[in-house]
Design a protein around this motif. Structure first.
Motif, PDB file in Angstrom:
ATOM      1  N   THR A 121       0.722  -1.027  -0.162  1.00  0.00           N
ATOM      2  CA  THR A 121       0.129  -0.307   0.145  1.00  0.00           C
ATOM      3  C   THR A 121       0.737   0.878  -0.244  1.00  0.00           C
ATOM      4  N   SER A 122       0.634   2.380  -0.611  1.00  0.00           N
ATOM      5  CA  SER A 122       0.939   3.909  -0.406  1.00  0.00           C
ATOM      6  C   SER A 122       0.533   4.513   0.949  1.00  0.00           C
ATOM      7  N   VAL A 123       2.425   5.004   1.002  1.00  0.00           N
ATOM      8  CA  VAL A 123       2.653   5.527   2.583  1.00  0.00           C
ATOM      9  C   VAL A 123       1.805   6.806   2.700  1.00  0.00           C
ATOM     10  N   LEU A 124       2.209   7.083   1.487  1.00  0.00           N
ATOM     11  CA  LEU A 124       0.967   8.756   1.240  1.00  0.00           C
ATOM     12  C   LEU A 124      -0.461   8.791   1.170  1.00  0.00           C
ATOM     13  N   GLY A 125      -0.404   7.944   0.029  1.00  0.00           N
ATOM     14  CA  GLY A 125      -2.319   7.625   0.190  1.00  0.00           C
ATOM     15  C   GLY A 125      -2.887   7.509   1.731  1.00  0.00           C
ATOM     16  N   ASN A 126      -2.395   6.377   2.504  1.00  0.00           N
ATOM     17  CA  ASN A 126      -3.044   6.106   3.428  1.00  0.00           C
ATOM     18  C   ASN A 126      -2.803   7.096   4.864  1.00  0.00           C
ATOM     19  N   ALA A 127      -1.466   7.705   4.229  1.00  0.00           N
ATOM     20  CA  ALA A 127      -1.290   9.202   5.158  1.00  0.00           C
ATOM     21  C   ALA A 127      -2.084  10.190   5.244  1.00  0.00           C
ATOM     22  N   LEU A 128      -2.184  10.602   3.625  1.00  0.00           N
ATOM     23  CA  LEU A 128      -3.483  11.262   3.958  1.00  0.00           C
ATOM     24  C   LEU A 128      -5.205  11.398   4.141  1.00  0.00           C
ATOM     25  N   ASP A 129      -5.384  10.288   4.118  1.00  0.00           N
ATOM     26  CA  ASP A 129      -6.441   9.946   3.763  1.00  0.00           C
ATOM     27  C   ASP A 129      -6.447   9.377   5.752  1.00  0.00           C
ATOM     28  N   ARG A 130      -5.486   9.793   6.237  1.00  0.00           N
ATOM     29  CA  ARG A 130      -6.011   9.496   7.902  1.00  0.00           C
ATOM     30  C   ARG A 130      -6.021   7.895   8.460  1.00  0.00           C
ATOM     31  N   GLY A 131      -5.469   7.236   7.449  1.00  0.00           N
ATOM     32  CA  GLY A 131      -4.945   5.390   8.453  1.00  0.00           C
ATOM     33  C   GLY A 131      -4.111   5.928  10.108  1.00  0.00           C
ATOM     34  N   ASP A 132      -4.230   4.688   9.984  1.00  0.00           N
ATOM     35  CA  ASP A 132      -3.424   4.338  11.404  1.00  0.00           C
ATOM     36  C   ASP A 132      -2.592   3.466  11.703  1.00  0.00           C
ATOM     37  N   GLY A 133      -1.208   4.044  11.391  1.00  0.00           N
ATOM     38  CA  GLY A 133      -0.137   2.941  12.067  1.00  0.00           C
ATOM     39  C   GLY A 133      -0.020   2.189  12.934  1.00  0.00           C
ATOM     40  N   CYS A 134       1.224   1.789  13.490  1.00  0.00           N
ATOM     41  CA  CYS A 134       1.137   0.880  14.708  1.00  0.00           C
ATOM     42  C   CYS A 134       1.868   1.641  15.469  1.00  0.00           C
ATOM     43  N   VAL A 135       3.091   2.808  15.886  1.00  0.00           N
ATOM     44  CA  VAL A 135       2.713   4.184  16.489  1.00  0.00           C
ATOM     45  C   VAL A 135       2.077   5.385  16.764  1.00  0.00           C
ATOM     46  N   ARG A 136       1.356   5.724  15.629  1.00  0.00           N
ATOM     47  CA  ARG A 136       0.338   6.348  16.433  1.00  0.00           C
ATOM     48  C   ARG A 136      -0.702   6.919  14.784  1.00  0.00           C
ATOM     49  N   SER A 137      -1.486   8.303  14.631  1.00  0.00           N
ATOM     50  CA  SER A 137      -2.189   7.932  13.110  1.00  0.00           C
ATOM     51  C   SER A 137      -1.317   8.449  12.292  1.00  0.00           C
ATOM     52  N   ARG A 138      -1.803   8.067  11.292  1.00  0.00           N
ATOM     53  CA  ARG A 138      -0.367   8.822  10.335  1.00  0.00           C
ATOM     54  C   ARG A 138      -0.552   9.964   9.712  1.00  0.00           C
ATOM     55  N   VAL A 139      -1.921  10.641   9.773  1.00  0.00           N
ATOM     56  CA  VAL A 139      -1.309  11.797   9.285  1.00  0.00           C
ATOM     57  C   VAL A 139      -0.509  12.906  10.630  1.00  0.00           C
ATOM     58  N   HIS A 140      -0.019  12.124  11.550  1.00  0.00           N
ATOM     59  CA  HIS A 140       0.866  12.783  12.383  1.00  0.00           C
ATOM     60  C   HIS A 140       1.973  12.403  11.786  1.00  0.00           C
ATOM     61  N   ASP A 141       2.404  11.415  10.562  1.00  0.00           N
ATOM     62  CA  ASP A 141       3.390  11.730   9.494  1.00  0.00           C
ATOM     63  C   ASP A 141       3.670  12.281   8.443  1.00  0.00           C
ATOM     64  N   VAL A 142       2.491  13.082   8.234  1.00  0.00           N
ATOM     65  CA  VAL A 142       2.684  13.843   7.044  1.00  0.00           C
ATOM     66  C   VAL A 142       3.096  15.675   7.571  1.00  0.00           C
ATOM     67  N   ALA A 143       4.790  15.464   7.072  1.00  0.00           N
ATOM     68  CA  ALA A 143       5.519  16.970   7.289  1.00  0.00           C
ATOM     69  C   ALA A 143       5.013  17.999   6.880  1.00  0.00           C
ATOM     70  N   GLY A 144       5.048  17.956   5.118  1.00  0.00           N
ATOM     71  CA  GLY A 144       4.626  18.094   4.038  1.00  0.00           C
ATOM     72  C   GLY A 144       5.082  18.290   2.534  1.00  0.00           C
ATOM     73  N   LEU A 145       4.460  18.670   1.776  1.00  0.00           N
ATOM     74  CA  LEU A 145       3.987  18.259   0.446  1.00  0.00           C
ATOM     75  C   LEU A 145       4.042  19.540  -0.922  1.00  0.00           C
ATOM     76  N   GLU A 146       3.766  18.554  -1.708  1.00  0.00           N
ATOM     77  CA  GLU A 146       4.348  19.127  -3.029  1.00  0.00           C
ATOM     78  C   GLU A 146       2.548  18.495  -3.938  1.00  0.00           C
ATOM     79  N   ALA A 147       2.469  19.417  -3.908  1.00  0.00           N
ATOM     80  CA  ALA A 147       1.125  19.485  -4.981  1.00  0.00           C
ATOM     81  C   ALA A 147       0.741  20.040  -6.529  1.00  0.00           C
ATOM     82  N   VAL A 148       0.414  19.619  -6.860  1.00  0.00           N
ATOM     83  CA  VAL A 148       0.241  20.194  -8.875  1.00  0.00           C
ATOM     84  C   VAL A 148      -1.702  20.606  -8.555  1.00  0.00           C
ATOM     85  N   LEU A 149      -2.233  21.479  -9.033  1.00  0.00           N
ATOM     86  CA  LEU A 149      -3.198  22.952  -8.391  1.00  0.00           C
ATOM     87  C   LEU A 149      -3.656  22.547 -10.024  1.00  0.00           C
ATOM     88  N   ALA A 150      -5.427  22.197 -10.222  1.00  0.00           N
ATOM     89  CA  ALA A 150      -5.798  22.551 -11.343  1.00  0.00           C
ATOM     90  C   ALA A 150      -5.008  23.515 -12.742  1.00  0.00           C
TER      91      ALA A 150
END
Length: 466
Positions: A121-150
Motif C-alpha cells: 500500500t502507498s505510504v502517502l495515500g494512507n497518510a493523507l486519508d488519516r490511516g493509523d499506523g502501529c505507533v500513531r495516527s499517520r496524519v501525524h507523519d505528514v510533515a510537508g507536501l508537493e501538489a499540482v493545482l488545477a
C-alpha cells in the motif's frame, strides 16, 4: 492511456460499491508529466481522479467517487526523493510502498510507522486519508507536501521546498493539512516523519471475555490518561457482533466470545518495563486480564499467530494479516476474491458505559440485517479513539452484499445518533459525511477554497466535498 482490461479492473472493488464508469486511465511517472496531464485535462474539460496504489480496500479500492473520471494512477511515481537520517524524514512520491520505504530504512536509526494493511500500500495515500499506523495516527507523519493545482502550477507546504528538500516547518501559514482528505490538487510528494528505532519493543497481547469490553476500554483509557511512558498505539480489537440467526461471515479464527488487547510498548528497557507495570495496574479490575502478556517483539517466532503484529511493531510491513482475514494468498486478488469487505470508520468515545450503549445499538442493526461486524478501537489520543468497523460478507451469496451495505448505512446513523462522527469515508459517503458534520460557515470556506484553486471542479469531484 491503458487498454480495456485496465479499465475493467478499475470498475470493481472488494466492497461491492455501485460501479462507476471510468473515462480512461493515465499513468504519469513524473511531476512534469502530472503537470502536463492536468493542463491538458483543463483544456479538454476532463475530470481527474488520482490514486496512489488503489488499495483503499473496504472504502472503494481504486474506484472514483463519481462517474466519467479519468483515473490518474500515480503508482509509477515511486521514487524516494530524499532521506534525512539525521533529522528523521523521508521525501517520497505517491507510489512508494510500505515495503519499499521500510527496506531502505533497515539497519538505520529510523523505522516506518507501519499500518496493518498490505505491504504494497502507498505510504502517502494512507497518510493523507488519516490511516493509523502501529505507533500513531499517520496524519501525524505528514510533515510537508508537493501538489499540482488545477492550473498546472506546483505548491509546496510545511517546509518542503521546490527542490524536494525538507527543512521543517518554516515561518508563515502551513497549508499541509488543507490537502489532507480533500480534493484541492494532486499530491505528488510528501515529507514523512519517521520513528526513532527504539531499544526495546514489548508487544502487549491478551484475549478478554466479550462482556468486559467497556470495562477494558475504560481501563486502557485510564492507562493512557495517567501517563503511558512508552510510545506505541494501543488497540482494543476483534470485538465481534454476530446476528442471532441467518448466514453471516467473519474471518477464520475469530471468536465472538472474546476480544483482543494489542499494541507495542516502545522505548528503553526501563521505559517498557515501567509501562508494562502501569498497564497491569490499570487492568486489575478487568476479569480475564491476567491472560495479558507482554513479549519481546524481536523474539516472536514465525509460527506464532502474533508474528505479523510483531513484524509491524518493528517497522516491517507484512501482508499476512490481510491474507488471513480475507482468505486470499495474494493482495492482487482481494478485489476479485470470494469475501467482501466494507469499512466504517467513526470517532469513538473512551468511556465504559457509552461504549456498551453503542454496542447494544449496533447489535440491533446486526440482527436486523443478519450480517456480522468486527470492531476495533485505535487509542490514538487521550481524548477519542479512531474506530474501525469491519463488515464481511460472501460476495456471491444472494442478498449478502445488499445487507452488508445496509448494515453500514444503519451503523453510520446509529453512531451519529450517539455523537460519533465519521473520520474517514468510503466513496459512497465521502461528500455526505463532510456535509453532515461541518458548519455552514465551514462548508462555505471549503467551497471558496475549491472554487479558487479548481474553479471547474476537475480534480477528484465528490471526494470529501463538493
Amino acid at each position: 492511456m491503458q487498454g480495456s482490461s485496465r479499465l475493467e479492473l478499475r470498475s470493481g472493488d472488494v466492497g461491492g460499491h455501485r460501479p462507476r464508469s471510468v473515462a480512461g486511465v493515465e499513468t504519469p511517472r513524473s511531476l512534469d508529466e502530472v503537470r502536463a496531464l492536468v493542463r491538458q485535462a483543463t483544456a479538454e474539460r476532463r475530470r481527474l481522479y488520482p490514486i496512489s496504489t488503489g488499495r483503499n480496500w473496504g472504502m472503494g479500492s481504486a474506484v472514483p467517487v463519481t462517474d466519467d473520471n479519468v483515473v490518474v494512477d500515480l503508482g509509477g511515481m515511486n521514487r524516494i526523493r530524499g532521506l534525512d537520517l539525521e533529522a528523521g524524514f523521508a521525501v517520497i512520491e505517491p507510489g512508494v510502498t510500505q515495503r519499499q520505504l521500510a527496506a531502505v530504512l533497515r539497519d538505520t536509526p529510523w523505522m516506518l510507522n507501519v499500518t496493518a494493511s498490505c505491504a504494497d500500500t502507498s505510504v502517502l495515500g494512507n497518510a493523507l486519508d488519516r490511516g493509523d499506523g502501529c505507533v500513531r495516527s499517520r496524519v501525524h507523519d505528514v510533515a510537508g507536501l508537493e501538489a499540482v493545482l488545477a492550473d498546472g502550477s506546483v505548491i509546496t507546504t510545511g517546509g518542503l521546498d521546490p527542490a524536494g528538500r525538507y527543512h521543517g516547518r518554516v515561518a508563515g501559514p502551513d497549508l499541509t493539512q488543507t490537502f489532507v482528505q480533500h480534493n484541492l490538487g494532486i499530491v505528488t510528494a510528501m515529507a514523512v516523519a519517521l520513528v526513532p528505532r527504539p531499544e526495546t519493543i514489548g508487544l502487549v497481547h491478551g484475549r478478554i471475555p466479550r462482556d468486559q469490553a467497556g470495562v477494558a476500554l475504560g481501563a486502557m483509557t485510564a492507562f493512557l490518561r495517567r501517563g503511558n511512558p512508552a510510545d506505541g498505539l494501543m488497540r482494543v480489537r476483534e470485538l465481534s457482533l454476530v446476528p442471532g440467526h441467518g448466514d453471516w461471515m467473519l474471518p477464520a479464527g475469530v471468536d465472538p466470545g472474546l476480544f483482543t488487547i494489542l499494541g507495542p510498548l516502545m522505548g528503553s528497557d526501563a521505559t517498557v518495563e515501567l509501562a508494562e507495570e502501569l498497564l497491569r495496574k490499570a487492568l486489575i479490575e478487568v476479569e480475564g486480564a491476567e491472560a495479558v502478556r507482554v513479549v519481546d517483539a524481536a523474539e516472536v517466532s514465525p509460527d506464532d499467530p502474533l508474528y505479523p503484529r510483531a513484524l509491524m511493531a518493528q517497522g516491517i510491513p507484512t501482508c499476512r494479516g490481510v491474507h488471513n482475514a480475507l482468505g486470499v494468498t495474494s493482495c492482487d486478488r482481494i478485489d476479485e476474491g470470494a469475501m467482501g469487505f466494507l469499512a466504517l470508520l467513526p470517532l469513538m468515545p473512551m468511556h465504559a458505559r457509552r461504549t456498551e450503549q453503542i454496542l447494544d445499538a449496533l447489535q440491533t442493526a446486526v440482527d436486523r440485517h443478519t450480517t456480522a461486524l468486527m470492531m476495533e478501537w485505535n487509542l490514538v489520543s487521550k481524548h477519542l479513539a479512531n474506530g474501525v468497523i469491519q463488515i464481511f460478507f460472501e460476495r456471491g451469496a444472494p442478498g449478502a452484499p445488499y445487507r452488508a451495505h445496509q448494515l453500514r448505512n444503519d451503523g453510520n446513523c446509529v453512531l451519529r445518533g450517539h455523537g460519533c462522527a465519521i473520520y474517514r469515508s468510503d466513496i459512497d459517503h465521502a461528500a455526505a459525511d463532510v456535509w453532515s458534520e461541518t458548519s455552514t460557515a465551514g462548508l462555505g470556506m471549503l467551497h471558496r477554497l475549491k472554487t479558487a484553486l479548481d474553479p471547474d471542479g476537475m480534480i477528484s469531484p465528490g471526494r470529501y466535498g463538493a
